[in-house]
Design a protein around this motif. Sequence first.
Motif, PDB file in Angstrom:
ATOM      1  N   ILE A 104     -28.910  10.511 -43.073  1.00 51.40           N
ATOM      2  CA  ILE A 104     -28.554   9.806 -42.002  1.00 51.40           C
ATOM      3  C   ILE A 104     -29.589   9.268 -41.141  1.00 51.40           C
ATOM      4  CG2 ILE A 104     -27.042  10.067 -39.988  1.00 51.40           C
ATOM      5  CD1 ILE A 104     -25.986  12.722 -41.095  1.00 51.40           C
ATOM      6  N   TYR A 105     -30.672   9.868 -40.960  1.00 49.23           N
ATOM      7  CA  TYR A 105     -31.746   9.333 -40.240  1.00 49.23           C
ATOM      8  C   TYR A 105     -32.501   8.409 -40.814  1.00 49.23           C
ATOM      9  CZ  TYR A 105     -36.134   9.437 -37.669  1.00 49.23           C
ATOM     10  OH  TYR A 105     -37.009   8.978 -36.555  1.00 49.23           O
ATOM     11  N   ASN A 106     -32.377   8.356 -42.238  1.00 47.85           N
ATOM     12  CA  ASN A 106     -33.032   7.223 -43.173  1.00 47.85           C
ATOM     13  C   ASN A 106     -32.510   6.049 -42.979  1.00 47.85           C
ATOM     14  OD1 ASN A 106     -35.278   8.777 -44.029  1.00 47.85           O
ATOM     15  ND2 ASN A 106     -34.479   9.168 -45.960  1.00 47.85           N
ATOM     16  N   ALA A 107     -31.183   6.335 -43.268  1.00 44.74           N
ATOM     17  CA  ALA A 107     -30.154   5.015 -43.248  1.00 44.74           C
ATOM     18  C   ALA A 107     -30.133   4.517 -41.961  1.00 44.74           C
ATOM     19  CB  ALA A 107     -28.595   5.461 -43.457  1.00 44.74           C
ATOM     20  N   MET A 108     -30.216   5.205 -40.884  1.00 41.67           N
ATOM     21  CA  MET A 108     -29.941   4.455 -39.501  1.00 41.67           C
ATOM     22  C   MET A 108     -31.427   3.804 -38.980  1.00 41.67           C
ATOM     23  SD  MET A 108     -27.071   4.805 -38.605  1.00 41.67           S
ATOM     24  CE  MET A 108     -26.118   5.435 -39.990  1.00 41.67           C
ATOM     25  N   VAL A 109     -32.559   4.687 -39.234  1.00 44.05           N
ATOM     26  CA  VAL A 109     -33.828   3.827 -39.047  1.00 44.05           C
ATOM     27  C   VAL A 109     -34.210   2.603 -39.770  1.00 44.05           C
ATOM     28  CG1 VAL A 109     -36.253   4.312 -38.969  1.00 44.05           C
ATOM     29  CG2 VAL A 109     -34.767   6.000 -38.181  1.00 44.05           C
ATOM     30  N   ALA A 110     -33.622   2.838 -41.031  1.00 40.65           N
ATOM     31  CA  ALA A 110     -33.962   1.588 -42.179  1.00 40.65           C
ATOM     32  C   ALA A 110     -33.033   0.438 -41.855  1.00 40.65           C
ATOM     33  CB  ALA A 110     -33.634   1.933 -43.502  1.00 40.65           C
ATOM     34  N   THR A 111     -31.994   0.450 -41.113  1.00 35.50           N
ATOM     35  CA  THR A 111     -30.991  -0.453 -40.912  1.00 35.50           C
ATOM     36  C   THR A 111     -30.889  -1.190 -39.588  1.00 35.50           C
ATOM     37  OG1 THR A 111     -29.209   0.809 -40.701  1.00 35.50           O
ATOM     38  CG2 THR A 111     -29.805  -0.060 -42.948  1.00 35.50           C
ATOM     39  N   LEU A 112     -31.027  -0.204 -38.533  1.00 38.51           N
ATOM     40  CA  LEU A 112     -30.663  -0.578 -37.205  1.00 38.51           C
ATOM     41  C   LEU A 112     -31.615  -1.284 -36.380  1.00 38.51           C
ATOM     42  CD1 LEU A 112     -28.749   2.684 -35.876  1.00 38.51           C
ATOM     43  CD2 LEU A 112     -27.720   0.346 -36.591  1.00 38.51           C
ATOM     44  N   ASN A 113     -31.509  -2.499 -35.815  1.00 38.77           N
ATOM     45  CA  ASN A 113     -32.427  -3.033 -34.730  1.00 38.77           C
ATOM     46  C   ASN A 113     -31.623  -2.859 -33.398  1.00 38.77           C
ATOM     47  OD1 ASN A 113     -34.228  -4.618 -36.746  1.00 38.77           O
ATOM     48  ND2 ASN A 113     -32.325  -5.744 -37.046  1.00 38.77           N
ATOM     49  N   ALA A 114     -32.605  -3.052 -32.350  1.00 41.08           N
ATOM     50  CA  ALA A 114     -32.210  -2.735 -30.869  1.00 41.08           C
ATOM     51  C   ALA A 114     -30.677  -3.492 -30.652  1.00 41.08           C
ATOM     52  CB  ALA A 114     -33.259  -3.146 -29.826  1.00 41.08           C
ATOM     53  N   GLY A 115     -29.859  -2.879 -30.153  1.00 39.69           N
ATOM     54  CA  GLY A 115     -28.649  -3.580 -29.680  1.00 39.69           C
ATOM     55  C   GLY A 115     -27.553  -3.330 -30.743  1.00 39.69           C
ATOM     56  N   ARG A 230     -21.115  -2.134 -49.606  1.00 35.72           N
ATOM     57  CA  ARG A 230     -21.602  -1.790 -48.230  1.00 35.72           C
ATOM     58  C   ARG A 230     -21.208  -0.503 -47.672  1.00 35.72           C
ATOM     59  NH1 ARG A 230     -17.284  -4.010 -44.531  1.00 35.72           N
ATOM     60  NH2 ARG A 230     -15.863  -5.188 -46.183  1.00 35.72           N
ATOM     61  N   THR A 231     -21.342   0.561 -48.717  1.00 31.10           N
ATOM     62  CA  THR A 231     -20.796   1.736 -48.283  1.00 31.10           C
ATOM     63  C   THR A 231     -22.038   2.991 -48.929  1.00 31.10           C
ATOM     64  OG1 THR A 231     -18.589   1.469 -48.470  1.00 31.10           O
ATOM     65  CG2 THR A 231     -19.349   3.995 -48.370  1.00 31.10           C
ATOM     66  N   LEU A 232     -22.385   3.843 -48.222  1.00 34.98           N
ATOM     67  CA  LEU A 232     -23.349   4.824 -48.318  1.00 34.98           C
ATOM     68  C   LEU A 232     -22.651   5.873 -48.325  1.00 34.98           C
ATOM     69  CD1 LEU A 232     -26.360   4.923 -49.232  1.00 34.98           C
ATOM     70  CD2 LEU A 232     -26.705   5.991 -46.864  1.00 34.98           C
ATOM     71  N   THR A 233     -22.546   6.793 -49.684  1.00 40.03           N
ATOM     72  CA  THR A 233     -21.416   7.707 -49.304  1.00 40.03           C
ATOM     73  C   THR A 233     -22.674   8.942 -49.509  1.00 40.03           C
ATOM     74  OG1 THR A 233     -20.125   6.666 -50.948  1.00 40.03           O
ATOM     75  CG2 THR A 233     -20.062   9.237 -50.958  1.00 40.03           C
ATOM     76  N   GLY A 253     -25.593   4.520 -52.994  1.00 37.21           N
ATOM     77  CA  GLY A 253     -25.308   3.135 -52.307  1.00 37.21           C
ATOM     78  C   GLY A 253     -25.983   2.162 -53.005  1.00 37.21           C
ATOM     79  N   PRO A 254     -25.924   1.100 -52.331  1.00 34.85           N
ATOM     80  CA  PRO A 254     -26.381  -0.164 -52.844  1.00 34.85           C
ATOM     81  C   PRO A 254     -28.046  -0.098 -52.868  1.00 34.85           C
ATOM     82  CG  PRO A 254     -24.762  -0.800 -51.096  1.00 34.85           C
ATOM     83  CD  PRO A 254     -24.752   0.673 -51.231  1.00 34.85           C
ATOM     84  N   LEU A 255     -28.542  -0.632 -54.062  1.00 31.06           N
ATOM     85  CA  LEU A 255     -29.691  -0.504 -54.478  1.00 31.06           C
ATOM     86  C   LEU A 255     -30.738  -0.994 -53.283  1.00 31.06           C
ATOM     87  CD1 LEU A 255     -31.160   0.573 -56.848  1.00 31.06           C
ATOM     88  CD2 LEU A 255     -31.604  -1.678 -57.779  1.00 31.06           C
ATOM     89  N   THR A 256     -30.454  -1.989 -52.422  1.00 33.67           N
ATOM     90  CA  THR A 256     -31.212  -2.598 -51.306  1.00 33.67           C
ATOM     91  C   THR A 256     -31.413  -1.535 -50.337  1.00 33.67           C
ATOM     92  OG1 THR A 256     -29.883  -4.702 -51.595  1.00 33.67           O
ATOM     93  CG2 THR A 256     -31.483  -4.823 -49.970  1.00 33.67           C
ATOM     94  N   LEU A 257     -30.365  -0.756 -50.039  1.00 28.57           N
ATOM     95  CA  LEU A 257     -30.551   0.235 -49.157  1.00 28.57           C
ATOM     96  C   LEU A 257     -31.108   1.353 -49.251  1.00 28.57           C
ATOM     97  CD1 LEU A 257     -29.713   1.243 -46.199  1.00 28.57           C
ATOM     98  CD2 LEU A 257     -27.239   1.839 -47.200  1.00 28.57           C
ATOM     99  N   LYS A 263     -38.334   3.493 -48.992  1.00 26.13           N
ATOM    100  CA  LYS A 263     -39.723   3.192 -48.258  1.00 26.13           C
ATOM    101  C   LYS A 263     -40.080   4.114 -47.030  1.00 26.13           C
ATOM    102  CE  LYS A 263     -41.321  -1.274 -46.467  1.00 26.13           C
ATOM    103  NZ  LYS A 263     -40.766  -2.764 -46.369  1.00 26.13           N
ATOM    104  N   LEU A 264     -38.929   4.126 -46.331  1.00 23.83           N
ATOM    105  CA  LEU A 264     -39.154   4.937 -45.232  1.00 23.83           C
ATOM    106  C   LEU A 264     -39.591   6.655 -45.395  1.00 23.83           C
ATOM    107  CD1 LEU A 264     -38.588   5.231 -42.052  1.00 23.83           C
ATOM    108  CD2 LEU A 264     -36.400   5.752 -42.481  1.00 23.83           C
TER     109      LEU A 264
END
Length: 400
Positions: A104-115, A230-233, A253-257, A263-264
Amino acid sequence: MNLIAERLNRVSPSLTIAVSTKARALKVAGRDIISLSAGEPDFDTPDHVKEAAITAIRNGETKYTDVSGTPALRKAVADKFKRDSGLDYKPEEVMISTGGKQIIYNAMVATLNAGDEAIIPSPCWVSYPDIVSLADGTPVIVPCGQNNGFKLRAEDLEAAITPRTKWFILNNPCNPTGAAYSAEELRSICDVLLRHPDVWIFTDDIYEKLAYDGFKPATIVQVEPRLRDRTLTMNGCSKAYAMTGWRLGFCAGPLTLIKAMDKLQSQSTSNTSSITMAAAVAALTGPEDSIHAMVKVYRERRDLVVSMLNEAPGITCGKPEGAFYVFPSVHGCIGKTSRSGVKITDDESFVGALLEEEGVAAVHGTAFMYPGYFRISYATSTDLLREACRRIQHFCQGLT
Ligand SMILES: Cc1ncc(COP(=O)(O)O)c(C=O)c1O
């Protein structure tokens, strides 16, 4: 100058861990405490899983591995998703981390920007909003009514989506309510998501195997393959295989994610323990008898707890489909006074007085973004559960 970074002010330490710590301290001080606060199976890890770890140590599987996990485990996970849910993932679309929490931490830090916003139905597991906040995102809490079994209604999801929504986080079966969604129940939620192509979906299925009376929790991509891109299971070994201390979570999930998360993780923990990964291969490819045995016992305990709690004046408790929690309402106790003179003004004062007077530790609903309720984990021995429920009944009978 402040030593501690500003981002840490946005999060609180886990309240469930805080209750467990207080219960342990009272126990050490000699009090007779029954703790129903931990989200952890009381069963031991199955023997064939332990043996696989011992063999791995003997075979020298004690080195760094690929960041995203050993090829053997990534393949075992891909096979598990196919076998259990009909999902098609290649091993490179799978990632292994140090517990589901790190996924969960990896997914959120890798994708969220402020706001950026993440929609979280509540009651929710304590860590989702805090992880989203730590990652600079904004948690958007969507309450789900008890009258709907604490399940999200499609129209409430639709109403919560904005142009800033990046994630929708679903936990099925749910901690803390035990509520679970079948394929039919997920259909209308998938229909909303199809209409919003910019929203990503995080599905936390870590309690998937713990469901009762033949109930089959479904997962998003199984119900709607068009959401696959666009789903991470997410899933893991902690709950189904009683492996909380081993620290192993996985996702597909998708390779890009997956690559961004890799990387993180390469700059934080690297791979999870190589020995744990060998044990997880045995867990995922071995016999499931131990799961069936645990599920049978959990179901008996759930039934016991639900019926005893409903006999406590002021408490009402539904019978959830899965996980090992119940989430009873204390609305009927609010405004009353306990034997020792504590005024019960909310869920927090209820669990505080229950701990002080009866030595039963449970977690107040506010910790799960849902006041007026409390969570009981029935992952503890049946005898202790019976005694704890007897004490809760005694506590409630004493409220005036
Ligand atoms: C809903 C949910 N997701 C994820 C986790 C994390 O599990 P772990 O990091 O032990 O794999 C937990 C643990 O309590 C949980 O309840």
